[in-house]
Design a protein around this motif. Sequence first.
Motif, PDB file in Angstrom:
ATOM      1  N   TYR A   2      43.744  38.542  33.443  1.00 29.41           N
ATOM      2  CA  TYR A   2      43.501  37.891  34.735  1.00 29.41           C
ATOM      3  C   TYR A   2      43.874  38.832  35.883  1.00 29.41           C
ATOM      4  N   GLN A   3      44.963  39.590  35.698  1.00 30.26           N
ATOM      5  CA  GLN A   3      45.396  40.554  36.711  1.00 30.26           C
ATOM      6  C   GLN A   3      44.304  41.580  36.989  1.00 30.26           C
ATOM      7  N   SER A   4      43.641  42.055  35.912  1.00 32.37           N
ATOM      8  CA  SER A   4      42.593  43.076  36.082  1.00 32.37           C
ATOM      9  C   SER A   4      41.325  42.508  36.702  1.00 32.37           C
ATOM     10  N   LEU A   5      41.125  41.171  36.566  1.00 35.19           N
ATOM     11  CA  LEU A   5      39.883  40.561  37.055  1.00 35.19           C
ATOM     12  C   LEU A   5      39.957  40.122  38.518  1.00 35.19           C
ATOM     13  N   ARG A   6      41.164  39.966  39.055  1.00 33.81           N
ATOM     14  CA  ARG A   6      41.303  39.342  40.382  1.00 33.81           C
ATOM     15  C   ARG A   6      40.484  40.037  41.458  1.00 33.81           C
ATOM     16  N   THR A   7      40.449  41.360  41.422  1.00 36.32           N
ATOM     17  CA  THR A   7      39.769  42.113  42.487  1.00 36.32           C
ATOM     18  C   THR A   7      38.304  42.378  42.173  1.00 36.32           C
ATOM     19  N   ARG A   8      37.799  41.783  41.090  1.00 36.63           N
ATOM     20  CA  ARG A   8      36.394  42.039  40.706  1.00 36.63           C
ATOM     21  C   ARG A   8      35.483  40.857  41.020  1.00 36.63           C
ATOM     22  N   VAL A   9      35.955  39.912  41.832  1.00 38.51           N
ATOM     23  CA  VAL A   9      35.132  38.743  42.164  1.00 38.51           C
ATOM     24  C   VAL A   9      34.751  38.788  43.643  1.00 38.51           C
ATOM     25  N   ALA A  10      33.645  38.128  43.948  1.00 36.25           N
ATOM     26  CA  ALA A  10      33.091  38.221  45.303  1.00 36.25           C
ATOM     27  C   ALA A  10      33.558  37.085  46.208  1.00 36.25           C
ATOM     28  N   SER A  11      34.163  36.045  45.642  1.00 35.07           N
ATOM     29  CA  SER A  11      34.520  34.870  46.438  1.00 35.07           C
ATOM     30  C   SER A  11      36.034  34.752  46.565  1.00 35.07           C
ATOM     31  N   HIS A  16      37.600  31.929  46.794  1.00 35.45           N
ATOM     32  CA  HIS A  16      38.035  30.846  45.907  1.00 35.45           C
ATOM     33  C   HIS A  16      38.213  31.351  44.476  1.00 35.45           C
ATOM     34  N   PHE A  17      37.321  32.230  44.017  1.00 33.12           N
ATOM     35  CA  PHE A  17      37.460  32.787  42.667  1.00 33.12           C
ATOM     36  C   PHE A  17      38.719  33.646  42.568  1.00 33.12           C
ATOM     37  N   TYR A  18      39.017  34.370  43.644  1.00 31.57           N
ATOM     38  CA  TYR A  18      40.224  35.194  43.644  1.00 31.57           C
ATOM     39  C   TYR A  18      41.461  34.313  43.461  1.00 31.57           C
ATOM     40  N   PHE A  19      41.541  33.229  44.235  1.00 28.49           N
ATOM     41  CA  PHE A  19      42.696  32.340  44.124  1.00 28.49           C
ATOM     42  C   PHE A  19      42.758  31.663  42.758  1.00 28.49           C
ATOM     43  N   TRP A  20      41.586  31.335  42.212  1.00 33.27           N
ATOM     44  CA  TRP A  20      41.543  30.716  40.874  1.00 33.27           C
ATOM     45  C   TRP A  20      42.124  31.678  39.825  1.00 33.27           C
ATOM     46  N   LEU A  21      41.648  32.927  39.840  1.00 33.55           N
ATOM     47  CA  LEU A  21      42.150  33.912  38.870  1.00 33.55           C
ATOM     48  C   LEU A  21      43.629  34.216  39.109  1.00 33.55           C
ATOM     49  N   ALA A  59      44.517  26.515  46.954  1.00 29.23           N
ATOM     50  CA  ALA A  59      43.612  27.311  47.801  1.00 29.23           C
ATOM     51  C   ALA A  59      42.259  27.526  47.138  1.00 29.23           C
ATOM     52  N   ALA A  60      42.208  27.479  45.810  1.00 30.44           N
ATOM     53  CA  ALA A  60      40.950  27.714  45.084  1.00 30.44           C
ATOM     54  C   ALA A  60      40.053  26.486  45.076  1.00 30.44           C
ATOM     55  N   SER A  61      40.591  25.307  45.398  1.00 32.40           N
ATOM     56  CA  SER A  61      39.788  24.081  45.332  1.00 32.40           C
ATOM     57  C   SER A  61      38.839  23.997  46.522  1.00 32.40           C
TER      58      SER A  61
END
Length: 956
Positions: A542-551, A553-558, A602-604
């Motif tokens: 999850y740590q490696s994926l956080r900065t690979r999303v465009a939204s 909300h997705f960042y906060f979810w991860l 924050a992700a909701s």
Amino acid sequence: MSLSTARSFLSEACYGEQELDANSALMELDKGLRSGKLGEQCEAVVLFPKLFQKYPFPILINSAFLKLADIFRLGNNFLRLCVLKVTQQSEKHLEKILNVDEFVKRVFSVIHSNDPVARAITLRMLGSLASIIPERKNAHHSIRQSLDSHDNVEVEAAIYAAASFSAQSKDFAAGICNKLSEMIQGLDTPVDLKLKLIPMLQHMHHDASLASSSRELLQHLVNSYPSTPMVIVTLHTFTQLAASSLIDIPKQLQLLLQYLKDDPRKAVKRLAINDLKLLAKKAPHLWLRENTQTLCECALTSPYNSLKLGMLAVLSTLSGTIAIKQYFGGSSVPPRLTDLVKLAQECCYHSNLAVSAHGVIVLSNIAISCPEKDIVQLEQDTILGVESLLMLCSQDSSPSAQATLKTALTSLVKLLKNRPHLSQSVVEFLLSQLHLSCDSSCVLMCHALAAITTHLPVLGHGMLGDLVDLYRAASHSSTAKQQELLVSLATVIFVASQSSLTVDVKTVIKQQLENGANGWTVYRIARQASRMGCHEFSSELYQSLRTRVASEHFYFWLNSLKEFSQAEQCLNHVEDGDYSGAMSAIAEALRSYQKGIASLTAASTPLSPLTFQCEFIKLRIDTLQALSQLICTCNSLKTSPPPAIATSIALTSGNDLQRCGRISMQMKVCMDEFRRLAARYADLHQSSFDADYATLRNVELQQQSCLLVSHVIEALILDPQAASFQECGTLGAVQTESEYERQMMSVFNRVLEEVEGLTKKHPPVSYLHTSCLCDAVIALLKVPLSFQRYFFQKLQSTSIKLALSPSPRTPSEPIPVQNTQQLTLKVEGVVQHGSTPGLFRKIQSVCLNVTSVLQSKTGPDYKIPLDSKTNEIEQRVEPHNDYFSTQFLLNFSILGTHTVTVEASVVDESGIEWKTGPKTTVSVKSLEDPYSQQLRHQLQQGGAQSAPQRSAYNRF
């Protein structure tokens, strides 16, 4: 606003944005209907189904259908055809038409047209409306008349309408039956028309005499008209009639088997096989041993693979039902020597893959259902047959081979679940095949291995080395199948390692993910790691994926998932007996959980509120806090022991718990807290109607762990005599479905055994009792929490939309009602589904609870009985076509403002009630009726005038 605006609005599936008013959308479509251009009129007509889908309430649907009826009455035939198509597409909304008479009158007027095509479209329209007008005599009469028409289009439409009305109306079916019989047997009726008329007889099942006369007619037709089309249509109608009336199924089975055995035509045999399959699904309990034996003999002697495949499909359906027990129960021959087993063994090695697949299904179902004494050789034959088929299909990536492979693996997993002693050799075979198979086959075999290992975790350690080698050897291509294979292999590794991944295994998986995996694949693997309790590894992913999303909300979810995994990772390092270390670990975990819940909030979004996730995490936080508090309370026995006079205080007060000092009151607080947590878990379970079974079981286990701790506190310290272990004694007998559940059940049983042994040997309360409590807490903490599917993914979506009438003109304005009258509150609702309705459970009925509470009183301030202040009524209604409606009679005799709350909950097919919501409130203002008000004023005026006289009189 133009028609294109209405079209673009109705095309949207977004409910989070500002919605166009239903009346405005209808007005825009009405403009299109009144347009002078035919194209715009047609476009407006075909947009109506989307309007019904977005606003599925009767008041709008009634207005819309009346407008469509006007277009049908006044438009040309093409417009009528469009209206017909809309009506057929909107069949589930027809019962919401309020003015049925007016609607039918406008449609029916076209039946008197001189144009046969217009009459034909009208007949089809009436047929589509049969569910709401089944007993309209003018419609019945028009259909009978049109059957005698000389225009083929009109006759075909009349046949369609007659079939629709026959299915709905007993009177129409009884009245049309004789006419049908005359037309079918009449020499002047063309054969192609007879072929269209015969299927109508399948609806003549409303009573026994009607079904019997229809069956006699069909029997006569089968004997009199031996041509292939006539026999096929008649036999199929025969089967449909028998399936609906139920009493003639045994006779129909014999008839179909006779045609299958004796008729040389392949088309007739194929029809007989299809109908036999229908009856095998409908009534397998009516299949006698003789019927199954005849089918086996036909399959053994048939030279055609297509027919053999069809007969095996029937037998594979039967083999999973009671029919297989009836077959072997009535036979004195050992199972291996029966024709059914011979046929299945022969087909397992057939050159046609589909035939082999059905052979494997039949053989495995027989091996599962046969008695133990006859089974050893049959088991070996089944395993050999499955393995040969797997070897044949695993290297072939064609769709047919993959379908066969999936069928064979499903049967294999089912067999091993019932015969676990066969699992070791099968697992070794599958592992050897994984090295030789294509990617798509490897994915399916990995799924099978994961299912087998879940039921038999003892096999996991032996698999791990081979699986890691396979993962290391996986290619670095980015094809969809290769990505799927990486996820499947990782899942099997997580299952086999049982939530304890070694450094080498993590390194191998990470290297492969860095080389050839896309972000979605990494997320899926991290999700599986969270589900299997491998939190340290999932946290890194999850740590490696956080900065690979465009939204955002997705960042906060991860980020929230990473924090949750880190929190659970802190609890993995707890050691037995290290109570201070456990408290430190809980404190560290709570810090991560608090960060995670902030990110999760924050992700909701309005479209994805993450309600279940937030509530589940809040409960986990509160549970950890309660466990930490319990350890503190246990430690207080050492830091603050009972005073020297505790025994005399206990004797004086008569409360034996006083001898324990202040710890007894603290323990009672802890016990109450755990019971409250268990109740909250129960509420979360009850509100999760759309959750999968594994997620619900996970919530149940959390609830049971809280109940267990409260029970242990009561048994060890508060009330050892009253505490009973009987309700917890059956925990070990439950069939576990996952490693997490297995570990939790093991902890439950171990804790209960220790507590029961301790209460028998030692009086309360000593350090032995508090140590036992702390050990129970640590045992629960050491089981890695499993985040199940519903936490990440919602496969089923169900929601209810309510509409109340009367409704206020503005949301803040109350509904006025006189206090001498009762308010009739009509509640209408629509059940809305996602893409897969009823995947886990279906709605049987909707429970509506209406309550009213007095908010402010405007009348005289005297004492009011409590039952006059409130209304509380509950009703259950069954939705029909996802719509329900009911009425409540509410009394507001107390003047003032009342708040009425309507809450919906659903009841599933098992009778379990789920608190799904929604909850709607309206304000009602109870006003004094004019007559009572006038009387009150008169009395007040009369009282004011006569008051001095009465006071003077009273003085003397």
